[in-house]
Design an enzyme around this catalytic site. Sequence first.
Site, PDB file in Angstrom:
ATOM      1  N   ARG A 256       7.419 -26.017  21.557  1.00 53.67           N
ATOM      2  CA  ARG A 256       7.819 -25.953  20.145  1.00 53.67           C
ATOM      3  C   ARG A 256       8.438 -24.581  19.931  1.00 53.67           C
ATOM      4  O   ARG A 256       8.050 -23.603  20.582  1.00 53.67           O
ATOM      5  CB  ARG A 256       6.606 -26.078  19.210  1.00 53.67           C
ATOM      6  CG  ARG A 256       5.971 -27.420  19.152  1.00 53.67           C
ATOM      7  CD  ARG A 256       6.801 -28.465  18.457  1.00 53.67           C
ATOM      8  NE  ARG A 256       6.952 -28.246  17.013  1.00 53.67           N
ATOM      9  CZ  ARG A 256       7.788 -28.953  16.265  1.00 53.67           C
ATOM     10  NH1 ARG A 256       8.561 -29.874  16.814  1.00 53.67           N
ATOM     11  NH2 ARG A 256       7.860 -28.731  14.974  1.00 53.67           N
ATOM     12  N   TYR A 360      -0.918 -21.391  26.037  1.00 56.69           N
ATOM     13  CA  TYR A 360      -0.809 -20.545  24.855  1.00 56.69           C
ATOM     14  C   TYR A 360      -1.862 -19.443  24.937  1.00 56.69           C
ATOM     15  O   TYR A 360      -3.057 -19.713  24.894  1.00 56.69           O
ATOM     16  CB  TYR A 360      -0.982 -21.339  23.555  1.00 56.69           C
ATOM     17  CG  TYR A 360      -0.767 -20.402  22.379  1.00 56.69           C
ATOM     18  CD1 TYR A 360       0.509 -20.173  21.898  1.00 56.69           C
ATOM     19  CD2 TYR A 360      -1.814 -19.685  21.826  1.00 56.69           C
ATOM     20  CE1 TYR A 360       0.737 -19.268  20.881  1.00 56.69           C
ATOM     21  CE2 TYR A 360      -1.604 -18.776  20.805  1.00 56.69           C
ATOM     22  CZ  TYR A 360      -0.322 -18.576  20.344  1.00 56.69           C
ATOM     23  OH  TYR A 360      -0.099 -17.661  19.343  1.00 56.69           O
ATOM     24  N   ASP A 362      -3.087 -15.710  23.252  1.00 60.75           N
ATOM     25  CA  ASP A 362      -2.923 -14.610  22.323  1.00 60.75           C
ATOM     26  C   ASP A 362      -2.722 -13.334  23.146  1.00 60.75           C
ATOM     27  O   ASP A 362      -2.914 -13.323  24.365  1.00 60.75           O
ATOM     28  CB  ASP A 362      -4.165 -14.477  21.430  1.00 60.75           C
ATOM     29  CG  ASP A 362      -4.118 -15.453  20.259  1.00 60.75           C
ATOM     30  OD1 ASP A 362      -3.004 -15.770  19.793  1.00 60.75           O
ATOM     31  OD2 ASP A 362      -5.192 -15.895  19.812  1.00 60.75           O
TER      32      ASP A 362
HETATM   33  P1  FAD Z   1       6.593 -12.848  26.503  1.00 63.53           P
HETATM   34  O1  FAD Z   1       6.287 -11.889  25.427  1.00 63.53           O
HETATM   35  O2  FAD Z   1       7.297 -14.113  26.151  1.00 63.53           O
HETATM   36  O3  FAD Z   1       7.426 -12.084  27.621  1.00 63.53           O
HETATM   37  C1  FAD Z   1       8.129 -12.740  28.660  1.00 63.53           C
HETATM   38  C2  FAD Z   1       9.398 -11.939  28.929  1.00 63.53           C
HETATM   39  O4  FAD Z   1       9.995 -12.448  30.118  1.00 63.53           O
HETATM   40  C3  FAD Z   1      10.420 -12.044  27.819  1.00 63.53           C
HETATM   41  O5  FAD Z   1      10.786 -10.775  27.383  1.00 63.53           O
HETATM   42  C4  FAD Z   1      11.578 -12.783  28.477  1.00 63.53           C
HETATM   43  O6  FAD Z   1      12.834 -12.357  27.982  1.00 63.53           O
HETATM   44  C5  FAD Z   1      11.393 -12.406  29.936  1.00 63.53           C
HETATM   45  N1  FAD Z   1      11.995 -13.375  30.844  1.00 63.53           N
HETATM   46  C6  FAD Z   1      11.803 -14.704  30.886  1.00 63.53           C
HETATM   47  N2  FAD Z   1      12.539 -15.256  31.863  1.00 63.53           N
HETATM   48  C7  FAD Z   1      13.212 -14.243  32.461  1.00 63.53           C
HETATM   49  C8  FAD Z   1      14.144 -14.182  33.525  1.00 63.53           C
HETATM   50  N3  FAD Z   1      14.549 -15.286  34.156  1.00 63.53           N
HETATM   51  N4  FAD Z   1      14.629 -12.985  33.887  1.00 63.53           N
HETATM   52  C9  FAD Z   1      14.259 -11.863  33.227  1.00 63.53           C
HETATM   53  N5  FAD Z   1      13.379 -11.855  32.220  1.00 63.53           N
HETATM   54  C10 FAD Z   1      12.869 -13.046  31.842  1.00 63.53           C
HETATM   55  N6  FAD Z   1      -0.733 -13.415  19.779  1.00 63.53           N
HETATM   56  C11 FAD Z   1      -1.687 -12.753  19.087  1.00 63.53           C
HETATM   57  O7  FAD Z   1      -2.614 -12.209  19.700  1.00 63.53           O
HETATM   58  N7  FAD Z   1      -1.621 -12.634  17.727  1.00 63.53           N
HETATM   59  C12 FAD Z   1      -0.614 -13.193  17.000  1.00 63.53           C
HETATM   60  O8  FAD Z   1      -0.592 -13.071  15.773  1.00 63.53           O
HETATM   61  C13 FAD Z   1       0.398 -13.922  17.698  1.00 63.53           C
HETATM   62  N8  FAD Z   1       1.411 -14.496  17.026  1.00 63.53           N
HETATM   63  C14 FAD Z   1       2.356 -15.193  17.714  1.00 63.53           C
HETATM   64  C15 FAD Z   1       3.400 -15.803  17.001  1.00 63.53           C
HETATM   65  C16 FAD Z   1       4.377 -16.519  17.685  1.00 63.53           C
HETATM   66  C17 FAD Z   1       5.503 -17.184  16.909  1.00 63.53           C
HETATM   67  C18 FAD Z   1       4.309 -16.634  19.094  1.00 63.53           C
HETATM   68  C19 FAD Z   1       5.332 -17.428  19.849  1.00 63.53           C
HETATM   69  C20 FAD Z   1       3.291 -16.033  19.796  1.00 63.53           C
HETATM   70  C21 FAD Z   1       2.298 -15.312  19.126  1.00 63.53           C
HETATM   71  N9  FAD Z   1       1.274 -14.674  19.817  1.00 63.53           N
HETATM   72  C22 FAD Z   1       0.304 -13.999  19.115  1.00 63.53           C
HETATM   73  C23 FAD Z   1       1.192 -14.727  21.296  1.00 63.53           C
HETATM   74  C24 FAD Z   1       1.900 -13.545  21.966  1.00 63.53           C
HETATM   75  O9  FAD Z   1       3.267 -13.568  21.638  1.00 63.53           O
HETATM   76  C25 FAD Z   1       1.726 -13.659  23.491  1.00 63.53           C
HETATM   77  O10 FAD Z   1       0.372 -13.573  23.827  1.00 63.53           O
HETATM   78  C26 FAD Z   1       2.465 -12.583  24.288  1.00 63.53           C
HETATM   79  O11 FAD Z   1       3.734 -12.326  23.787  1.00 63.53           O
HETATM   80  C27 FAD Z   1       2.569 -13.060  25.689  1.00 63.53           C
HETATM   81  O12 FAD Z   1       3.203 -12.099  26.482  1.00 63.53           O
HETATM   82  P2  FAD Z   1       3.978 -12.546  27.787  1.00 63.53           P
HETATM   83  O13 FAD Z   1       4.309 -11.303  28.513  1.00 63.53           O
HETATM   84  O14 FAD Z   1       3.240 -13.614  28.504  1.00 63.53           O
HETATM   85  O15 FAD Z   1       5.286 -13.314  27.264  1.00 63.53           O
HETATM   86  N1  UDP Z   2      -3.640 -24.772   9.729  1.00 63.72           N
HETATM   87  C1  UDP Z   2      -3.527 -25.490   8.550  1.00 63.72           C
HETATM   88  N2  UDP Z   2      -3.188 -24.847   7.391  1.00 63.72           N
HETATM   89  C2  UDP Z   2      -2.962 -23.521   7.354  1.00 63.72           C
HETATM   90  C3  UDP Z   2      -3.095 -22.772   8.552  1.00 63.72           C
HETATM   91  C4  UDP Z   2      -3.421 -23.428   9.722  1.00 63.72           C
HETATM   92  O1  UDP Z   2      -3.724 -26.694   8.555  1.00 63.72           O
HETATM   93  O2  UDP Z   2      -2.649 -23.007   6.268  1.00 63.72           O
HETATM   94  C5  UDP Z   2      -3.984 -25.513  10.971  1.00 63.72           C
HETATM   95  C6  UDP Z   2      -2.767 -26.053  11.676  1.00 63.72           C
HETATM   96  O3  UDP Z   2      -3.119 -27.317  12.199  1.00 63.72           O
HETATM   97  C7  UDP Z   2      -2.535 -25.085  12.799  1.00 63.72           C
HETATM   98  C8  UDP Z   2      -3.960 -24.686  13.153  1.00 63.72           C
HETATM   99  O4  UDP Z   2      -4.628 -24.683  11.899  1.00 63.72           O
HETATM  100  O5  UDP Z   2      -1.881 -25.695  13.877  1.00 63.72           O
HETATM  101  C9  UDP Z   2      -4.070 -23.319  13.807  1.00 63.72           C
HETATM  102  O6  UDP Z   2      -3.460 -22.377  12.964  1.00 63.72           O
HETATM  103  P1  UDP Z   2      -3.416 -20.849  13.284  1.00 63.72           P
HETATM  104  O7  UDP Z   2      -2.586 -20.199  12.244  1.00 63.72           O
HETATM  105  O8  UDP Z   2      -4.795 -20.369  13.500  1.00 63.72           O
HETATM  106  O9  UDP Z   2      -2.736 -20.836  14.702  1.00 63.72           O
HETATM  107  P2  UDP Z   2      -1.325 -20.445  15.240  1.00 63.72           P
HETATM  108  O10 UDP Z   2      -0.304 -20.942  14.271  1.00 63.72           O
HETATM  109  O11 UDP Z   2      -1.361 -18.956  15.363  1.00 63.72           O
HETATM  110  O12 UDP Z   2      -1.320 -21.167  16.552  1.00 63.72           O
END
Ligand code: FAD
Ligand code: UDP
Length: 375
Positions: A256, A360, A362
């Site tokens: 997603r 997934y 954090d």
């Molecule tokens: P990434 O940060 O994705 O790093 C991977 C890197 O590899 C990227 O920079 C990419 O460009 C590079 N790469 C990939 N393929 C290649 C290639 N072929 N050549 C060169 N480089 C490449 N975690 C929390 O704890 N709290 C939060 O509130 C939270 N919010 C989030 C919200 C969103 C929308 C998302 C998507 C994630 C969130 N996370 C959060 C999770 C957090 O982003 C991840 O735990 C963390 O970024 C993972 O780090 P990583 O190094 O595995 O991946």
């Molecule tokens: N969720 C919801 N309402 C909200 C916030 C979260 O129903 O206002 C539900 C939703 O199903 C979501 C799950 O809780 O997928 C986990 O949400 P959270 O924000 O904790 O996780 P993240 O989006 O960071 O994966």
Amino acid sequence: MKQYDYLIVGSGLFGATFAYRAKKAGKKCLVIDKRQHLGGNVYCESIEGINVHKYGAHIFHTSNLQVWEFVNSIVPFNRYTNSPVANFQGRLFNLPFNMNTFYQMWGVITPDEAQAKIDEQRQEALHAMQSAGVNEPRNLEEQALLLIGRDIYETLIKGYTEKQWGRKCTDLPAFIIKRLPVRFVFDNNYFNDKYQGIPIGGYNRLIDGLLEGIETKVNTDFFADRNHWESIADRIVFTGKIDEFYDYRFGHLNYRTVRFEQQTLDTPNYQGNAVVNYTESSVPYTRIIEHKHFEQFGTEVYDNPKTVISREYSTEWQDGMEPYYPVNDTANNALAEKYRQLAAAESNVIFGGRLAEYRYYDMAPIIEKVLNIQI
Ligand code: FAD
Ligand code: UDP
């Protein structure tokens, strides 16, 4: 003897933390990233003096003291506490579900009154399941109704979840909702962890601190010249997509993704909170982030006359988009497992992080994993 001990593909938290530890262990590393900046998904861009979380809001939280002390040794963290507010048809509710929410929903004053209200609604859900001859919740809707009842499900869960996953709650697995805490105290702190916050000065400070003194190259895709990159280091740390590493030989994994619509506004305080979720289905975005609230508190918010907000639209991933959330269905999990088996047999490649493990994670568990790797 090759030029580097480690080639690290990806400068996100996994790659950057690995590089930091490897350097401390006396190893020579090169970090490459295909993006035009370092830091992966925690990267922030400074706009009007505000650190904008370009890949979605990131709040660091952990109960692991070792992880907390480690990140704070790189850059001290602030006292940000995540307390999202939900907007449903113009009515506001506190999250996670706690006494404030129950008061806003039903006007109940005491924990006993709230408990009685929820029990009454749970009983209805239980009876409905029993008359359908079902013992365990079969999907997210049944799980939510059993956990918290119809009022909260329909106001705060259904619309948000269906927007986030692009599927009906009756087609989603029950476990997604088990994460949501239910509390009979007045406590709007979203996380149960002991420690949380944002690096003072923003996440780029954390990344810069981890990568200090380490050779890095941005705009560099490993797959554009794979043979070259494989030839220059004894070992590779790979944090990109695992299916791409194996040339999609078993097929493509799904994700997603999120589309961000970012705006700079001439107002110092747009919504009074970092995170406001829009839980009704008729609003197309899932939430609005107002970035300054991660780092400016109280009257500090007014020091800057402008603000930056991002509306988040959850969307189906297609090639070329950022892969954000692994899809936890049976088909994707089975496919990922096949790739993981290939990965486990590699002797010179360490696969780590969200994309290479197709899990997934954090941020804190990513750091914890890297702190425990034998370098
Ligand atoms: P990434 O940060 O994705 O790093 C991977 C890197 O590899 C990227 O920079 C990419 O460009 C590079 N790469 C990939 N393929 C290649 C290639 N072929 N050549 C060169 N480089 C490449 N975690 C929390 O704890 N709290 C939060 O509130 C939270 N919010 C989030 C919200 C969103 C929308 C998302 C998507 C994630 C969130 N996370 C959060 C999770 C957090 O982003 C991840 O735990 C963390 O970024 C993972 O780090 P990583 O190094 O595995 O991946
Ligand atoms: N969720 C919801 N309402 C909200 C916030 C979260 O129903 O206002 C539900 C939703 O199903 C979501 C799950 O809780 O997928 C986990 O949400 P959270 O924000 O904790 O996780 P993240 O989006 O960071 O994966």
